[in-house]
Design a protein around this motif. Structure first.
Motif, PDB file in Angstrom:
ATOM      1  N   UNK A 189       0.828  -1.201   0.000  1.00 24.12           N
ATOM      2  CA  UNK A 189       0.000   0.000   0.000  1.00 24.12           C
ATOM      3  C   UNK A 189       0.864   1.253   0.000  1.00 24.12           C
ATOM      4  N   UNK A 190       1.973   1.186   0.734  1.00 17.69           N
ATOM      5  CA  UNK A 190       2.864   2.341   0.863  1.00 17.69           C
ATOM      6  C   UNK A 190       4.031   2.312  -0.120  1.00 17.69           C
ATOM      7  N   UNK A 191       3.949   1.401  -1.097  1.00 19.57           N
ATOM      8  CA  UNK A 191       5.034   1.304  -2.075  1.00 19.57           C
ATOM      9  C   UNK A 191       4.710   2.022  -3.379  1.00 19.57           C
ATOM     10  N   UNK A 192       3.427   2.294  -3.607  1.00 16.98           N
ATOM     11  CA  UNK A 192       3.009   2.896  -4.872  1.00 16.98           C
ATOM     12  C   UNK A 192       2.360   1.891  -5.795  1.00 16.98           C
ATOM     13  N   UNK A 193       2.663   0.593  -5.593  1.00 18.42           N
ATOM     14  CA  UNK A 193       1.992  -0.466  -6.346  1.00 18.42           C
ATOM     15  C   UNK A 193       0.656  -0.715  -5.662  1.00 18.42           C
ATOM     16  N   UNK A 194      -0.421  -0.885  -6.445  1.00 21.41           N
ATOM     17  CA  UNK A 194      -1.733  -0.981  -5.802  1.00 21.41           C
ATOM     18  C   UNK A 194      -1.799  -2.174  -4.858  1.00 21.41           C
ATOM     19  N   UNK A 195      -2.302  -1.921  -3.667  1.00 23.75           N
ATOM     20  CA  UNK A 195      -2.245  -2.909  -2.581  1.00 23.75           C
ATOM     21  C   UNK A 195      -3.020  -4.176  -2.858  1.00 23.75           C
ATOM     22  N   UNK A 196      -4.049  -4.109  -3.707  1.00 26.39           N
ATOM     23  CA  UNK A 196      -4.864  -5.292  -3.960  1.00 26.39           C
ATOM     24  C   UNK A 196      -4.069  -6.401  -4.658  1.00 26.39           C
ATOM     25  N   UNK A 197      -2.967  -6.036  -5.327  1.00 27.12           N
ATOM     26  CA  UNK A 197      -2.116  -7.024  -5.980  1.00 27.12           C
ATOM     27  C   UNK A 197      -1.581  -8.016  -4.947  1.00 27.12           C
ATOM     28  N   UNK A 198      -1.483  -7.556  -3.694  1.00 35.81           N
ATOM     29  CA  UNK A 198      -1.021  -8.431  -2.604  1.00 35.81           C
ATOM     30  C   UNK A 198      -1.837  -9.713  -2.554  1.00 35.81           C
ATOM     31  N   UNK A 199      -3.149  -9.596  -2.756  1.00 40.02           N
ATOM     32  CA  UNK A 199      -4.023 -10.760  -2.677  1.00 40.02           C
ATOM     33  C   UNK A 199      -3.611 -11.861  -3.635  1.00 40.02           C
ATOM     34  N   UNK A 200      -3.302 -11.487  -4.883  1.00 40.82           N
ATOM     35  CA  UNK A 200      -2.908 -12.477  -5.891  1.00 40.82           C
ATOM     36  C   UNK A 200      -1.559 -13.099  -5.536  1.00 40.82           C
ATOM     37  N   UNK A 201      -0.601 -12.263  -5.129  1.00 41.45           N
ATOM     38  CA  UNK A 201       0.731 -12.768  -4.771  1.00 41.45           C
ATOM     39  C   UNK A 201       0.654 -13.719  -3.581  1.00 41.45           C
ATOM     40  N   UNK A 202      -0.162 -13.353  -2.596  1.00 42.56           N
ATOM     41  CA  UNK A 202      -0.302 -14.195  -1.405  1.00 42.56           C
ATOM     42  C   UNK A 202      -0.885 -15.557  -1.765  1.00 42.56           C
ATOM     43  N   UNK A 203      -1.836 -15.576  -2.696  1.00 45.70           N
ATOM     44  CA  UNK A 203      -2.490 -16.837  -3.081  1.00 45.70           C
ATOM     45  C   UNK A 203      -1.482 -17.878  -3.547  1.00 45.70           C
ATOM     46  N   UNK A 204      -0.445 -17.419  -4.239  1.00 43.40           N
ATOM     47  CA  UNK A 204       0.499 -18.371  -4.832  1.00 43.40           C
ATOM     48  C   UNK A 204       1.607 -18.812  -3.880  1.00 43.40           C
ATOM     49  N   UNK A 205       1.612 -18.298  -2.648  1.00 40.83           N
ATOM     50  CA  UNK A 205       2.562 -18.824  -1.655  1.00 40.83           C
ATOM     51  C   UNK A 205       1.854 -19.644  -0.574  1.00 40.83           C
ATOM     52  N   UNK A 206       0.526 -19.643  -0.605  1.00 40.37           N
ATOM     53  CA  UNK A 206      -0.230 -20.487   0.319  1.00 40.37           C
ATOM     54  C   UNK A 206      -0.171 -21.930  -0.182  1.00 40.37           C
ATOM     55  N   UNK A 207       0.168 -22.895   0.667  1.00 42.47           N
ATOM     56  CA  UNK A 207       0.362 -24.281   0.228  1.00 42.47           C
ATOM     57  C   UNK A 207      -0.839 -24.849  -0.535  1.00 42.47           C
ATOM     58  N   UNK A 208      -0.561 -25.305  -1.762  1.00 38.72           N
ATOM     59  CA  UNK A 208      -1.606 -25.912  -2.597  1.00 38.72           C
ATOM     60  C   UNK A 208      -1.620 -27.429  -2.444  1.00 38.72           C
ATOM     61  N   UNK A 209      -0.429 -28.010  -2.254  1.00 38.30           N
ATOM     62  CA  UNK A 209      -0.320 -29.458  -2.074  1.00 38.30           C
ATOM     63  C   UNK A 209      -0.912 -30.221  -3.249  1.00 38.30           C
ATOM     64  N   UNK A 210      -1.728 -31.206  -2.932  1.00 38.22           N
ATOM     65  CA  UNK A 210      -2.374 -31.984  -3.996  1.00 38.22           C
ATOM     66  C   UNK A 210      -3.732 -31.414  -4.382  1.00 38.22           C
ATOM     67  N   UNK A 211      -4.077 -30.256  -3.787  1.00 38.55           N
ATOM     68  CA  UNK A 211      -5.331 -29.592  -4.124  1.00 38.55           C
ATOM     69  C   UNK A 211      -6.569 -30.198  -3.503  1.00 38.55           C
ATOM     70  N   UNK A 212      -6.374 -31.156  -2.595  1.00 36.10           N
ATOM     71  CA  UNK A 212      -7.525 -31.832  -1.981  1.00 36.10           C
ATOM     72  C   UNK A 212      -8.207 -30.924  -0.956  1.00 36.10           C
ATOM     73  N   UNK A 213      -9.332 -31.422  -0.447  1.00 37.89           N
ATOM     74  CA  UNK A 213     -10.116 -30.654   0.521  1.00 37.89           C
ATOM     75  C   UNK A 213      -9.354 -30.378   1.816  1.00 37.89           C
TER      76      UNK A 213
END
Length: 383
Positions: free
Chosen positions: A213-237
């Protein structure tokens, strides 16, 4: 064509969310032009801390929306309709055309003017609205058409995210940006170390959001970046990614997006509202969404099939692709979001008339798309 369970759940949730979005938008426009107009509009501008309610929604809650988009993109890429390059190729080219042609039409009318920064506005497709309208056609809709429109809208979202990240950033504060990416790197290490507890990722995500938010890059982009570091594993429930995605679906569809719609469509429409519809900016938005979207989606899809890059599914005709392209012209959420970024330094009037143009274009695109597909699918059934 067999649908994955993930796709079915995604389609159903977006369908319900789209119908709700339509309802709250109508209510918001009614209230903003009723006897409580002043109080209603002032409510969204009420400050909580140092920012207005609208600002907290657009820069805060919408980051959660983008987190959900990121989780959905990841799942579609690994296990869903985009995991097979053959399935993904046609909507990929369609989405590319649906971004390039509308932006080109807008720039043709606005290049060299103060509104040229709005070229990203007609590039966007609102998944919830588009699928919501398609769902009204019932069981007559070919499975391949559902897949095509949904995959196209998902890929379109990737394009919109890239446009926001690249073209709608302010002067960058590199120290804050480096800290945000440093936190992301730490979360990636946790991922690789197989830390599946979601709490550290959410805490880290909040830190990423603050520094982004304080970098000049729109803060909502954080959501997408965070999604790809959250463990996906085998994608199961049982995986962290699945649990978080499942948890976020209802709050986003039935709380965050309706709030965003109400906060940003509280538009007081004056008696002279039509006077700005002949401005190159509003003409560019309307033509981009209503004409550019279906033209670009059909043209690029047809070219890809003609050159043998991909094939048209057996249960689809080119007229179905045109109809899906018309529904792709429903910009709404993403178009309004990009409007706020594109014209934030150009005054409230430009933003207001751009929103009106988006609403008009989305209404035309949704209505014409529905009627066209309804007639088209009825004709197919009679054969």
């Amino acid at each position: 064509m067999k649908l994955s369970k993930t796709f079915k759940a995604f389609f159903e949730s977006e369908k319900s969310g789209g119908l709700l979005l339509l309802s709250v938008t109508i209510i918001s426009l009614f209230l903003a032009n009723s006897i409580i107009q002043t109080e209603y509009i002032a409510f969204w501008e009420t400050n909580i801390g140092s920012h207005s309610i609208t600002h907290w929604i657009n820069d805060g809650l919408m980051a959660i929306f983008f987190l959900l988009i990121g989780l959905e993109l990841e799942r579609e890429i690994y296990q869903g309709e985009l995991s097979n390059i053959k399935n993904a190729s046609l909507p990929l080219f369609g989405a590319l055309g649906g971004m390039v042609v509308p932006a080109g039409i807008f720039l043709l009318l606005n290049f060299g003017t103060i509104t040229q920064n709005g070229a990203g506005i007609p590039m966007a497709t609102d998944i919830a609205f588009a699928i919501g309208i398609l769902s009204l056609l019932g069981s007559r809709v070919p499975t391949s058409l559902k897949v095509f429109l949904t995959a196209l809208a998902v890929i379109d979202d990737i394009g919109a995210i890239l446009v926001i990240a690249i073209f709608y950033t302010d002067n960058i504060a590199f120290i804050n940006l480096l800290i945000a990416f440093g936190i992301m790197g730490f979360l990636f290490i946790l991922n690789r170390r197989k830390v599946h507890n979601i709490i550290p990722y959410l805490i880290g995500g909040a830190g990423m959001w603050y520094f982004m938010l304080n970098s000049g890059v729109h803060a909502t982009i954080t959501g997408v970046l965070l999604a790809f570091v959250i463990p996906f594993g085998d994608g199961s429930r049982k995986t962290s990614s699945y649990k978080l995605q499942h948890f976020l679906h209802k709050p986003v569809a039935f709380f965050i997006l309706p709030l965003f719609a109400m906060a940003n469509t509280g538009i007081a429409i004056g008696s002279d509202w039509s006077s700005e519809l002949n401005h190159p900016n509003t003409i560019g938005i309307i033509l981009g969404l209503v004409v550019g979207k279906p033209l670009g989606i059909w043209l690029f899809s047809f070219a890809a099939v003609s050159f043998g890059i991909c094939s048209l599914p057996r249960d689809l005709k080119w007229s179905n692709i045109v109809g899906a392209g018309m529904l792709g012209g429903i910009g709404f959420t993403m178009s309004i979001f990009i409007t706020l970024l594109a014209f934030k330094n150009d005054g409230e009037e430009v933003i207001t008339y751009s929103k009106i143009a988006i609403l008009i274009a989305s209404f035309i695109a949704g209505t014409v798309g529905f009627l066209f597909l309804n007639f088209n699918l009825k004709a197919d059934r009679k054969k």
